[in-house]
Write a protein that holds these residues in place. Structure first.
Motif, PDB file in Angstrom:
ATOM      1  N   PHE A 116       0.861  -1.182   0.000  1.00  0.00           N
ATOM      2  CA  PHE A 116       0.000   0.000   0.000  1.00  0.00           C
ATOM      3  C   PHE A 116       0.903   1.238   0.000  1.00  0.00           C
ATOM      4  CE2 PHE A 116      -2.618  -3.422   1.494  1.00  0.00           C
ATOM      5  CZ  PHE A 116      -3.886  -3.152   0.988  1.00  0.00           C
ATOM      6  N   ASP A 117       1.326   1.607  -1.207  1.00  0.00           N
ATOM      7  CA  ASP A 117       2.353   2.642  -1.386  1.00  0.00           C
ATOM      8  C   ASP A 117       1.803   3.890  -2.061  1.00  0.00           C
ATOM      9  OD1 ASP A 117       1.822   1.593  -3.876  1.00  0.00           O
ATOM     10  OD2 ASP A 117       3.878   0.966  -4.292  1.00  0.00           O
ATOM     11  N   GLY A 118       0.488   4.058  -2.022  1.00  0.00           N
ATOM     12  CA  GLY A 118      -0.141   5.182  -2.704  1.00  0.00           C
ATOM     13  C   GLY A 118      -0.834   4.771  -3.976  1.00  0.00           C
ATOM     14  N   SER A 119      -0.591   3.545  -4.436  1.00  0.00           N
ATOM     15  CA  SER A 119      -1.232   3.054  -5.661  1.00  0.00           C
ATOM     16  C   SER A 119      -2.509   2.278  -5.369  1.00  0.00           C
ATOM     17  CB  SER A 119      -0.256   2.147  -6.428  1.00  0.00           C
ATOM     18  OG  SER A 119       0.088   1.005  -5.656  1.00  0.00           O
ATOM     19  N   GLU A 120      -2.856   2.132  -4.084  1.00  0.00           N
ATOM     20  CA  GLU A 120      -4.025   1.341  -3.706  1.00  0.00           C
ATOM     21  C   GLU A 120      -5.321   2.035  -4.152  1.00  0.00           C
ATOM     22  OE1 GLU A 120      -2.657   3.906  -0.298  1.00  0.00           O
ATOM     23  OE2 GLU A 120      -1.717   2.327  -1.503  1.00  0.00           O
ATOM     24  N   PRO A 121      -6.379   1.250  -4.402  1.00  0.00           N
ATOM     25  CA  PRO A 121      -7.629   1.806  -4.939  1.00  0.00           C
ATOM     26  C   PRO A 121      -8.571   2.350  -3.875  1.00  0.00           C
ATOM     27  CG  PRO A 121      -7.806  -0.581  -4.828  1.00  0.00           C
ATOM     28  CD  PRO A 121      -6.406  -0.233  -4.366  1.00  0.00           C
ATOM     29  N   VAL A 122      -8.192   2.274  -2.589  1.00  0.00           N
ATOM     30  CA  VAL A 122      -9.090   2.679  -1.507  1.00  0.00           C
ATOM     31  C   VAL A 122      -8.325   3.532  -0.499  1.00  0.00           C
ATOM     32  CG1 VAL A 122     -10.502   0.588  -1.746  1.00  0.00           C
ATOM     33  CG2 VAL A 122      -8.598   0.621  -0.121  1.00  0.00           C
ATOM     34  N   PRO A 123      -9.029   4.318   0.321  1.00  0.00           N
ATOM     35  CA  PRO A 123      -8.345   5.083   1.372  1.00  0.00           C
ATOM     36  C   PRO A 123      -7.839   4.168   2.472  1.00  0.00           C
ATOM     37  CG  PRO A 123     -10.726   5.363   1.553  1.00  0.00           C
ATOM     38  CD  PRO A 123     -10.478   4.606   0.277  1.00  0.00           C
ATOM     39  N   VAL A 124      -6.630   4.424   2.946  1.00  0.00           N
ATOM     40  CA  VAL A 124      -6.043   3.594   4.000  1.00  0.00           C
ATOM     41  C   VAL A 124      -5.483   4.468   5.109  1.00  0.00           C
ATOM     42  CG1 VAL A 124      -5.471   1.712   2.413  1.00  0.00           C
ATOM     43  CG2 VAL A 124      -3.760   3.474   2.907  1.00  0.00           C
ATOM     44  N   ILE A 125      -5.340   3.862   6.287  1.00  0.00           N
ATOM     45  CA  ILE A 125      -4.684   4.487   7.429  1.00  0.00           C
ATOM     46  C   ILE A 125      -3.445   3.659   7.728  1.00  0.00           C
ATOM     47  CG2 ILE A 125      -4.883   5.128   9.858  1.00  0.00           C
ATOM     48  CD1 ILE A 125      -7.997   5.017   9.367  1.00  0.00           C
ATOM     49  N   ASP A 126      -2.281   4.214   7.470  1.00  0.00           N
ATOM     50  CA  ASP A 126      -1.034   3.481   7.710  1.00  0.00           C
ATOM     51  C   ASP A 126      -0.712   3.560   9.198  1.00  0.00           C
ATOM     52  OD1 ASP A 126       1.554   2.499   7.898  1.00  0.00           O
ATOM     53  OD2 ASP A 126       2.150   3.313   5.957  1.00  0.00           O
ATOM     54  N   SER A 127      -0.917   2.461   9.901  1.00  0.00           N
ATOM     55  CA  SER A 127      -0.705   2.444  11.352  1.00  0.00           C
ATOM     56  C   SER A 127       0.736   2.778  11.713  1.00  0.00           C
ATOM     57  CB  SER A 127      -1.097   1.082  11.931  1.00  0.00           C
ATOM     58  OG  SER A 127      -0.365   0.038  11.313  1.00  0.00           O
ATOM     59  N   ALA A 128       1.682   2.370  10.867  1.00  0.00           N
ATOM     60  CA  ALA A 128       3.091   2.662  11.144  1.00  0.00           C
ATOM     61  C   ALA A 128       3.354   4.165  11.077  1.00  0.00           C
ATOM     62  CB  ALA A 128       3.997   1.925  10.177  1.00  0.00           C
ATOM     63  N   GLU A 129       2.756   4.849  10.116  1.00  0.00           N
ATOM     64  CA  GLU A 129       2.919   6.300  10.015  1.00  0.00           C
ATOM     65  C   GLU A 129       2.341   6.989  11.247  1.00  0.00           C
ATOM     66  OE1 GLU A 129       1.301   7.853   6.444  1.00  0.00           O
ATOM     67  OE2 GLU A 129       2.907   7.066   5.170  1.00  0.00           O
ATOM     68  N   VAL A 130       1.181   6.524  11.684  1.00  0.00           N
ATOM     69  CA  VAL A 130       0.555   7.085  12.878  1.00  0.00           C
ATOM     70  C   VAL A 130       1.471   6.895  14.090  1.00  0.00           C
ATOM     71  CG1 VAL A 130      -1.399   6.864  14.475  1.00  0.00           C
ATOM     72  CG2 VAL A 130      -1.789   6.794  11.997  1.00  0.00           C
ATOM     73  N   HIS A 131       2.036   5.705  14.208  1.00  0.00           N
ATOM     74  CA  HIS A 131       2.930   5.399  15.327  1.00  0.00           C
ATOM     75  C   HIS A 131       4.179   6.268  15.279  1.00  0.00           C
ATOM     76  CE1 HIS A 131       5.109   2.028  17.780  1.00  0.00           C
ATOM     77  NE2 HIS A 131       4.803   3.053  18.535  1.00  0.00           N
ATOM     78  N   VAL A 132       4.749   6.421  14.092  1.00  0.00           N
ATOM     79  CA  VAL A 132       5.939   7.250  13.943  1.00  0.00           C
ATOM     80  C   VAL A 132       5.656   8.678  14.400  1.00  0.00           C
ATOM     81  CG1 VAL A 132       7.415   8.394  12.234  1.00  0.00           C
ATOM     82  CG2 VAL A 132       7.117   5.912  12.161  1.00  0.00           C
ATOM     83  N   ARG A 133       4.509   9.222  14.007  1.00  0.00           N
ATOM     84  CA  ARG A 133       4.174  10.585  14.428  1.00  0.00           C
ATOM     85  C   ARG A 133       4.089  10.694  15.951  1.00  0.00           C
ATOM     86  NH1 ARG A 133       0.629  10.455   9.836  1.00  0.00           N
ATOM     87  NH2 ARG A 133      -1.196  10.106  11.159  1.00  0.00           N
ATOM     88  N   ALA A 134       3.561   9.656  16.583  1.00  0.00           N
ATOM     89  CA  ALA A 134       3.479   9.661  18.056  1.00  0.00           C
ATOM     90  C   ALA A 134       4.875   9.593  18.678  1.00  0.00           C
ATOM     91  CB  ALA A 134       2.626   8.495  18.529  1.00  0.00           C
ATOM     92  N   ILE A 135       5.751   8.776  18.112  1.00  0.00           N
ATOM     93  CA  ILE A 135       7.128   8.654  18.619  1.00  0.00           C
ATOM     94  C   ILE A 135       7.843   9.990  18.491  1.00  0.00           C
ATOM     95  CG2 ILE A 135       9.380   7.579  18.218  1.00  0.00           C
ATOM     96  CD1 ILE A 135       7.777   5.080  17.212  1.00  0.00           C
ATOM     97  N   VAL A 136       7.700  10.607  17.336  1.00  0.00           N
ATOM     98  CA  VAL A 136       8.372  11.885  17.087  1.00  0.00           C
ATOM     99  C   VAL A 136       7.814  12.980  18.010  1.00  0.00           C
ATOM    100  CG1 VAL A 136       8.705  13.724  15.380  1.00  0.00           C
ATOM    101  CG2 VAL A 136       8.993  11.319  14.715  1.00  0.00           C
ATOM    102  N   ALA A 137       6.493  13.031  18.131  1.00  0.00           N
ATOM    103  CA  ALA A 137       5.874  14.047  18.991  1.00  0.00           C
ATOM    104  C   ALA A 137       6.348  13.892  20.432  1.00  0.00           C
ATOM    105  CB  ALA A 137       4.362  13.955  18.908  1.00  0.00           C
ATOM    106  N   ASP A 138       6.439  12.640  20.890  1.00  0.00           N
ATOM    107  CA  ASP A 138       6.891  12.388  22.253  1.00  0.00           C
ATOM    108  C   ASP A 138       8.334  12.833  22.450  1.00  0.00           C
ATOM    109  OD1 ASP A 138       6.654  10.772  24.940  1.00  0.00           O
ATOM    110  OD2 ASP A 138       8.457   9.990  23.974  1.00  0.00           O
ATOM    111  N   ALA A 139       9.160  12.584  21.429  1.00  0.00           N
ATOM    112  CA  ALA A 139      10.577  12.911  21.547  1.00  0.00           C
ATOM    113  C   ALA A 139      10.855  14.395  21.429  1.00  0.00           C
ATOM    114  CB  ALA A 139      11.377  12.149  20.485  1.00  0.00           C
TER     115      ALA A 139
END
Length: 226
Positions: A201-224
């Motif tokens: 799921f690299d942007g070529s997918e036919p449906v809207p997605v929520i990348d859980s890893a991206e969400v997690h990364v944002r939380a890690i960065v915000a915390d740091a």
């Protein structure tokens, strides 16, 4: 400065994704990055996940977190949503505070106001609706609502992807199809509940997605950065 500790190797592509995304975020913020990665084996995680041996996997995470602590880390994060099946057990024995992926995902869904989502990942992630943490947050659809064979096929495709780090066209077609069926049944978006799914799921997918890893990364960065 917060020193980030990542539990990596589960799998290698997921570890690379976390490292690169965190490094980009810190560069964009103009802040120096302090980060250490400790390795654990994907095969060990897979065996413990299949046998639902939370205690054994939590102990393994504690072992590698002790390495991170010795290297100066202030926080720890598991770079695998499949590996988060034992997160509650691990949090009780971890020598470092944990930035939890499923918790970050729940907060994201609440802020976004989703009422119905689909989810793909391991059978444990899908059957438990991400370990029960989505209960009461929003309605969660899974491939098992079609049939158990569809659920198992998603799990098998994801497991091969995690081990190999690359996807075949058949796997891509099947997982895109599974996501499309979830949206056809009313999901507003599809949660990628397996970190390595972003290989497909690299942007070529036919449906809207929520990348859980991206969400997690944002939380890690915000915390740091706070």
């Amino acid at each position: 400065m917060v020193h980030i500790g990542l539990i990596g190797g589960i799998g290698p592509k997921a570890t690379s994704f976390y490292y690169e995304a965190i490094a980009r975020a810190f560069a964009g913020a103009g802040r120096p990055l302090s980060l250490t990665i400790a390795h654990t084996e994907l095969s060990l995680l897979a065996n413990n996940l299949m046998s639902d041996n939370k205690r054994a996997q939590a102990e393994e995470f504690r072992r590698v977190t002790q390495q991170l602590q010795a290297a100066g880390s202030d926080r720890v994060a598991i770079t695998s949503f499949g590996g988060s099946f034992c997160a509650d057990d691990f949090a009780r024995i971890s020598p470092l505070p944990m930035v939890d992926g499923p918790t970050a995902l729940v907060e994201h869904l609440q802020l976004a106001g989703f009422e119905r989502v689909g989810i793909l990942g391991t059978t444990a992630v899908m059957r438990t609706k991400l370990y029960g943490k989505l209960d009461g947050i929003c309605e969660t659809l899974t491939p098992a609502d079609d049939n158990d064979a569809a659920m198992q096929q998603c799990h098998d495709d994801y497991r091969e992807l995690a081990f190999n780090g690359v996807a075949t066209e058949k796997q891509r077609t099947r997982l895109f199809g599974a996501a499309q069926r979830l949206v056809d049944r009313g999901a507003q978006s599809v949660i990628l509940g397996g970190t390595d799914l972003n290989v497909i799921f690299d942007g070529s997918e036919p449906v809207p997605v929520i990348d859980s890893a991206e969400v997690h990364v944002r939380a890690i960065v915000a915390d740091a950065l706070t």
